[in-house]
Design a protein around this motif. Structure first.
Motif, PDB file in Angstrom:
ATOM      1  N   GLU A 209       0.805  -1.211  -0.006  1.00 41.96           N
ATOM      2  CA  GLU A 209      -0.173   0.034   0.146  1.00 41.96           C
ATOM      3  C   GLU A 209       0.728   1.163  -0.003  1.00 41.96           C
ATOM      4  OE1 GLU A 209      -2.443  -0.469   3.375  1.00 41.96           O
ATOM      5  OE2 GLU A 209      -3.653  -2.039   2.344  1.00 41.96           O
ATOM      6  N   ALA A 210       1.821   1.296   0.735  1.00 40.89           N
ATOM      7  CA  ALA A 210       2.841   2.460   0.915  1.00 40.89           C
ATOM      8  C   ALA A 210       3.489   2.671  -0.567  1.00 40.89           C
ATOM      9  CB  ALA A 210       3.815   2.340   2.104  1.00 40.89           C
TER      10      ALA A 210
ATOM     11  N   ARG B  46       2.363   1.715  -3.443  1.00 46.28           N
ATOM     12  CA  ARG B  46       1.448   2.212  -4.231  1.00 46.28           C
ATOM     13  C   ARG B  46       1.031   3.928  -3.979  1.00 46.28           C
ATOM     14  NH1 ARG B  46      -2.304  -3.102  -4.176  1.00 46.28           N
ATOM     15  NH2 ARG B  46      -1.303  -4.211  -5.932  1.00 46.28           N
ATOM     16  N   GLN B  47       0.989   4.109  -2.777  1.00 47.86           N
ATOM     17  CA  GLN B  47       0.495   5.569  -2.658  1.00 47.86           C
ATOM     18  C   GLN B  47       1.598   6.596  -2.693  1.00 47.86           C
ATOM     19  OE1 GLN B  47      -1.288   5.236   1.314  1.00 47.86           O
ATOM     20  NE2 GLN B  47      -2.744   3.892   0.817  1.00 47.86           N
ATOM     21  N   ASP B  48       2.825   6.055  -2.455  1.00 53.13           N
ATOM     22  CA  ASP B  48       4.001   7.270  -2.513  1.00 53.13           C
ATOM     23  C   ASP B  48       5.095   6.386  -2.801  1.00 53.13           C
ATOM     24  OD1 ASP B  48       5.480   9.407  -2.316  1.00 53.13           O
ATOM     25  OD2 ASP B  48       5.638   9.258   0.024  1.00 53.13           O
ATOM     26  N   PRO B  49       5.124   6.260  -4.240  1.00 52.73           N
ATOM     27  CA  PRO B  49       6.310   5.156  -4.752  1.00 52.73           C
ATOM     28  C   PRO B  49       7.650   5.713  -4.537  1.00 52.73           C
ATOM     29  CG  PRO B  49       4.579   5.835  -6.470  1.00 52.73           C
ATOM     30  CD  PRO B  49       4.261   6.695  -5.290  1.00 52.73           C
TER      31      PRO B  49
END
Length: 243
Positions: free
Chosen positions: A40-41, A43-46
């Protein structure tokens, strides 16, 4: 700010060690403690790099690697306590860019991080890898130690100890911390052996080994490395340098 690095590690002490290493070179570090949070991390903030533990709750590191590699070319450095060749090959086959087994050397970790970031073009100007404390310089990539520009001949054990202390000048490390962080892979190392490395290093880097001004003992606690150049100059002026 050099790079944004995501660290997926459920061991609190290991995560703290990796964070200190990365932040010492001004990277922005985000820590997550399970595989689902890592996906998730990312994806949200590559991030520019993912440091990924294999053994994690919810989703293990191998599955995290498989999922994220299908979505991007994110550089991934995997960490594991499992040293079996099959595990290593599986991680690389799934798309990991590099692989380190625990316990690992912090200087080696940082050298691998720099290599992956350079390879991916994620940093415009790589930081100076040399650790400097006053006139003392430790170069993990060349495996060299110098004092006032003069090369110091160190054994592998002495070099590892000096590199650990130089990475965090002024911080006191207990003998047990030194053993677990730098030499955990060598079960034969003892607190007495650490003291022996310190004694030998003082002969090589101190103006007066019996009165150390760089590699300092904090009685009842451990050792630290400091910038002792002012005290070293006073000893030189006093003519008390020991051969």
């Amino acid at each position: 700010m050099c790079a944004h690095i995501l660290v997926a590690e459920d061991d609190v002490l290991q995560a703290a060690l990796v964070r200190r290493c990365l932040e010492s070179e001004n990277h922005r570090v985000v820590i997550v403690t399970d595989g689902r949070a890592a996906i998730e991390a990312a994806r949200q903030d590559p991030p520019d790099l993912l440091v990924l533990d294999v053994m994690m709750p919810r989703i293990d590191g191998l599955d995290v690697c498989r999922v994220l590699r299908a979505e991007s070319d994110l550089p991934m450095l995997m960490l594991t306590a499992r040293a079996a060749e099959d595990d290593l090959l599986l991680g690389l086959d799934l798309g990991a860019d590099d692989y380190m087994t625990k316990p690992f050397s912090p200087p080696e970790l940082m050298a691998r991080v720099r290599t992956l970031l350079r390879r991916a073009g994620r940093t415009a100007t790589p930081p100076d890898p040399v650790l400097r404390v006053g006139a003392l310089a430790v170069d993990p990539e060349r495996h060299e130690v110098t004092v006032d520009g003069l090369l110091v001949d160190c054994t592998p054990g002495e070099f590892q100890l000096l590199a650990l202390l130089a990475a965090e000048p002024g911080r006191v490390f207990s003998r047990q911390q030194i053993i677990s962080r730098q030499y955990g892979i060598d079960g034969s190392l003892t607190a007495r052996a650490v003291d022996g490395h310190v004694m030998n290093l003082r002969r090589k880097i101190e103006p007066v080994p019996r009165r150390p001004v760089r590699l300092i003992t904090v009685y009842g606690v451990g050792y630290k490395l400091v910038n002792g150049e002012a005290a070293a100059r006073r000893q030189d002026r006093d003519g008390s340098r020991e051969e």
